[in-house]
Each structure stands twice: as C-alpha cells, then as structure tokens.
Design an enzyme around this catalytic site. Structure first.
Site, PDB file in Angstrom:
ATOM      1  N   ASP A  57      87.650   4.252 -86.087  1.00 30.21           N
ATOM      2  CA  ASP A  57      88.143   5.331 -85.231  1.00 30.21           C
ATOM      3  C   ASP A  57      87.954   6.671 -85.931  1.00 30.21           C
ATOM      4  OD1 ASP A  57      89.402   6.718 -83.114  1.00 30.21           O
ATOM      5  OD2 ASP A  57      90.812   5.079 -82.814  1.00 30.21           O
ATOM      6  N   GLY A 110      84.580   7.037 -87.901  1.00 27.71           N
ATOM      7  CA  GLY A 110      83.351   7.202 -87.142  1.00 27.71           C
ATOM      8  C   GLY A 110      83.634   7.332 -85.663  1.00 27.71           C
ATOM      9  N   PHE A 149      82.530   6.030 -81.882  1.00 33.31           N
ATOM     10  CA  PHE A 149      81.817   4.929 -81.230  1.00 33.31           C
ATOM     11  C   PHE A 149      80.680   5.431 -80.342  1.00 33.31           C
ATOM     12  CE2 PHE A 149      86.162   4.881 -79.041  1.00 33.31           C
ATOM     13  CZ  PHE A 149      85.855   5.861 -78.113  1.00 33.31           C
ATOM     14  N   HIS A 193      88.652   2.632 -70.453  1.00 36.54           N
ATOM     15  CA  HIS A 193      89.319   3.361 -69.359  1.00 36.54           C
ATOM     16  C   HIS A 193      89.442   4.852 -69.651  1.00 36.54           C
ATOM     17  CE1 HIS A 193      93.908   3.615 -70.410  1.00 36.54           C
ATOM     18  NE2 HIS A 193      93.192   3.827 -71.484  1.00 36.54           N
TER      19      HIS A 193
END
Length: 335
Positions: free
Chosen positions: A194, A220, A222, A240
């Site tokens: 994250d 990091g 994603f 979501h």
C-alpha cells in the site's frame, strides 16, 4: 411510512453526535465511571449546560444512560464506540462525521457530473492526500480496521487456503486482514502492499498480532504493478474505490504478477441485479453512492465483476458469502 421518512431526513444529527462523542472520548470516560455533565464539560473544555443537553441526546441513541443521581453511565451503543475494543466503531464514527460528511452535500453535483468530489475540487481522487495528513491517515486506517474485522474473521473461518504459502494483500492498508490470516496459519508469509501513509499502522498491527516475523509492509501503488511470487493475491474493498477503467488496471497488474497456479481473492460487496429494501441492500446502496462521491468508484453486480475479470485475462472460479454484506470472489488466470 411518513414517520420513517421523517426519521431518515433527520438522521444527520446522530452521525454528528456519535462523531463528537468519540472525539471527546465520552465512551472511554464513562467506561471508567459514571460522570455528571459538569465534570465531563470541565475535562473536555465544553460548555457545561450544553454538555448536559448533549449527554441527554446521547441517551436517546443508547450511547449513555442517565442515572437517578444525575450522573451518566455508558450505554450499549457506547460500548461499541470504545477505542481498542474488538469491533469498535470509534474511528469509523469520526471518519463518517468528518472526512465523509462533506461528500454528501455534493450528491446532486456528483449525479450531474458523474465525478467524485475530490476530482472536481482538486483534480484527483486517489488516497495520496493521506500521506500529508498523519492525523486523518490514522483515523482512516483505524476505521478500515473496524470495518474489516468481521469480514477478516469470516474469511479465515470459511475460505480454503490449501496450497497457499505466500500472500500479497493488495491495498491492504492497516494490515488487519493479512495479520488475521497469518495468525491463523502459522507457516504462511505475506506482504501488505500500500501507500506510505499505511506503513506505521500496518507494521504495528503485524507486531501486535505476533506475526511481524512472517509479514512485511511494502510501499507502492497498485496502479504501477504489484509484487510477484505469491500464491494468492487478496483485495478487500479495493475495486469498489475505482471506476471500471482503473479497476481493470488493478486487476491487470495482479494478473501480470500471478503464476498460473496463483489465486486472486476479492472480498467485496456484490450487488443483486435488483435492489430490495433489506438492510444489506440499503447499506450496499449507501456505499455505492459514497463511492461515487468519494472516489469515482462503485459497487458492482456479479456480472460486472465477471466482465472486469475477463478483461484482465482472469476467470471466476467461485463465489462464497462471508458476512451478510461481503462475499469472496475467487479467480485465476483464464484457461
């Protein structure tokens, strides 16, 4: 029905009352011992007559109860708001009353533009602003733990982890999901992946659960790819947050990191084809609009998840209900 609608219209007061009660640590103070309004006002720097009125209002929603001697004691709802308690909603109440509160006033504009508040106001809608706001990052990450706790417990109890020795929790934030999984499987190792704002709380979560020797935090985004070499990639409440284009990009990054034998495990709400009036569907509808306002994201039906997976070269292998509102969707490299 009129009374029910009126109650919904007037519901804003309860959100703010709960947020302020948590900010003033009212549940913790009353858990220590019953208190009168004057002493609580003195401790919190509030106006004593107004504190009396506030505490009586909190009695109406069971945060506290008023005793015959004029003191207030902790109520059943107040127990749910205590810091550090299992299942505590303390941080979620503050997050809802502060960071999320301002989103709802822009609902009409969000419907008109289809864009989140952050994108319209600041030109971006990612979570990078939390890296510059340590106090809000702490509240945000504690709130994510409180919402994740029941889902993580159900995930560990119900899912199969055969053949999984190494996992990556993609967008794992405070690390509660990974820590719960590692605590239940003593030989498993994993990564919380994250942004920097989550590092401190994730590492503390891993330490407090006694799994820091098998779990690590890797910084990091994603959107730039995810660490390779894992048997399973976990994404809880990640997709979501994003529109279809960026959700597809996240899944594509996971697919690129996965081996043919790797498993993708999505923990998300799954919308029914038609929304009913049950509490699960009402909460999903609330979350769907909140994602529109906060992140340009959305809740999705199973068919919509399947389409995203297929676009990333993945295929669904199974679906399992975890809690009343969350499901596990498992996928693997197509073919």
């Amino acid at each position: 029905m009129r009374e029910q609608v009126l109650s919904m219209i007037n519901g804003a007061w309860a959100c703010q009352a709960l947020a302020v009660a948590c900010e003033l640590d009212i549940p913790e103070r009353l858990a220590a011992s019953p208190r009168d309004a004057a002493s609580l006002a003195a401790d919190t720097g509030m106006h004593a007559p107004s504190m009396q009125r506030f505490l009586r209002a909190l009695c109406a929603i069971e945060v506290c109860t008023e005793r015959g001697d004029g003191r207030f004691a902790l109520g059943a709802a107040g127990e749910c708001l205590r810091r550090g308690q299992a299942g505590s909603l303390h941080a979620w109440a503050i997050l809802s009353g502060r960071r999320l509160w301002g989103l709802w006033g822009d609902l009409r504009e969000g419907l008109r533009t289809g864009e989140s508040v952050r994108r319209r106001r600041r030109g971006f809608d990612d979570f990078g602003e939390l890296d510059a706001d340590a106090a809000m990052a702490a509240i945000f990450n504690r709130a994510m733990i409180s919402i994740t706790e029941p889902v993580a417990a159900a995930f560990v109890a119900k899912a199969s982890f055969d053949g999984i020795a190494r996992v990556v929790d993609v967008g794992g934030g405070p690390g509660h999901l990974l820590a719960t999984l590692l605590a239940a499987h003593g030989s498993m190792r994993g990564i919380v992946f994250d942004l920097p704002h989550a590092r401190a709380i994730a590492e503390e979560t891993l330490r407090s659960r006694g799994v820091a020797d098998r779990g690590e935090f890797v910084e990091g985004s994603f959107f730039d790819g995810v660490p390779g070499g894992a048997d399973a990639y976990l994404l809880k409440s990640v997709l979501h947050n994003w529109d279809d284009e960026r959700a597809a990009g996240i899944l594509g990054g996971c697919a690129a990191a996965m081996a043919p034998s790797s498993r993708l495990m999505l923990l998300e709400r799954v919308l029914p084809p038609r929304i009913s009036t049950c509490s699960r569907d009402r909460d999903a509808a609330r979350s769907d609009l909140q994602m529109l306002l906060g992140c340009d994201g959305r809740e999705r039906t199973q068919a919509e998840f399947d389409a995203l997976l297929a676009g990333a070269g993945l295929e669904r292998r199974g679906v399992m209900a975890l809690t009343s509102d969350f499901s596990l969707i498992e996928a693997a490299i197509a073919g």
